[in-house]
Write an enzyme that holds these catalytic residues in place. Sequence first.
Site, PDB file in Angstrom:
ATOM      1  N   ASN A  91      61.492  17.385  15.229  1.00 48.89           N
ATOM      2  CA  ASN A  91      61.621  17.217  16.977  1.00 48.89           C
ATOM      3  C   ASN A  91      62.517  15.330  16.640  1.00 48.89           C
ATOM      4  O   ASN A  91      61.436  14.654  15.681  1.00 48.89           O
ATOM      5  CB  ASN A  91      61.225  16.802  18.498  1.00 48.89           C
ATOM      6  CG  ASN A  91      61.399  18.665  18.277  1.00 48.89           C
ATOM      7  OD1 ASN A  91      61.765  19.564  17.300  1.00 48.89           O
ATOM      8  ND2 ASN A  91      60.101  18.340  19.026  1.00 48.89           N
ATOM      9  N   HIS A 108      63.027  14.207  10.964  1.00 50.68           N
ATOM     10  CA  HIS A 108      64.022  14.358  11.131  1.00 50.68           C
ATOM     11  C   HIS A 108      64.848  13.146  11.915  1.00 50.68           C
ATOM     12  O   HIS A 108      65.954  12.744  11.969  1.00 50.68           O
ATOM     13  CB  HIS A 108      64.787  15.636  11.777  1.00 50.68           C
ATOM     14  CG  HIS A 108      64.385  16.773  10.372  1.00 50.68           C
ATOM     15  ND1 HIS A 108      64.763  18.287  10.969  1.00 50.68           N
ATOM     16  CD2 HIS A 108      64.617  17.085   8.702  1.00 50.68           C
ATOM     17  CE1 HIS A 108      64.349  18.707  10.482  1.00 50.68           C
ATOM     18  NE2 HIS A 108      63.831  18.415   8.928  1.00 50.68           N
TER      19      HIS A 108
END
Length: 235
Positions: A91, A108
Amino acid sequence: MNKKKPKLVVLTGAGISAESGIATFRDAGGLWEGYKIEDVATLEAWNKNPSLVQNFYNERRVSVINAQPNGAHLELVKLELDFEVHIVTQNVDDLHERAGSKNILHLHGEIMKSRSTANENLTYELTNSFINMGDKCALGSQLRPHIVWFGEAVPMIDNAAKQVSEADILVVIGTSLQVYPAAGLLHYFSPQKPLFLVDPNPQITARANLTIIEKNAVEGMKELSRLLKDFKVWN
Ligand code: OAD
């Protein structure tokens, strides 16, 4: 006697933030139903239409700022009393941080940061929702969202693999395990050690060491904590 806490590594995905009101990607009504990955989440998209990409992430940032950590994020903080907890999250939101977890690795990227287009190591904390075209880094280059786009290298993956390989327990929460290299992290975990999955729609092949908690993250994490109390006793 001061016994070392077992190492609990937690791989989280969009599902853990769903009950905070942040849309997942691949569920019905998820983000990738409304947008094409190739239009908003690749370097090519950025080069072709940076304003569109910037706006997409500006909107995502608004929903993150308006969200609060939920019971599942908070339950992970409580587990630090009995376990050495390391969170590896796909997330880009900051809900694990705001809940108070200590060790968080973002595979990410982080939506509440901007990044220089001239030097990927030059990042800045954002205090509001927007990065505008024309906002520059200290080197004079355009700022982009600090997000790992599809096709880009995932700099934190080796670190994450090391964490997983050292884990005594692995917990996977709210991820469809569709995106590599994140999904491949499970291969670094010993098949002899306990693996838990919390997901209302689990997509994982059965294996001997796996316990599936087929529930939403908030309820599922309560159940996981009960199960882990037993683990503490066995140890
Ligand atoms: P997905 O949208 O692919 O998967 C979400 C998962 O969460 C599914 O397995 C759902 O069943 C589950 N889920 C839904 N509601 C839940 C709830 N209330 N509690 C627990 N689980 C729930 O999201 P990710 O697997 O995180 O990457 O996606 C991985 C990556 O794909 C993202 O990091 C993002 C995306 O494209 C990039 O943008 C690079």
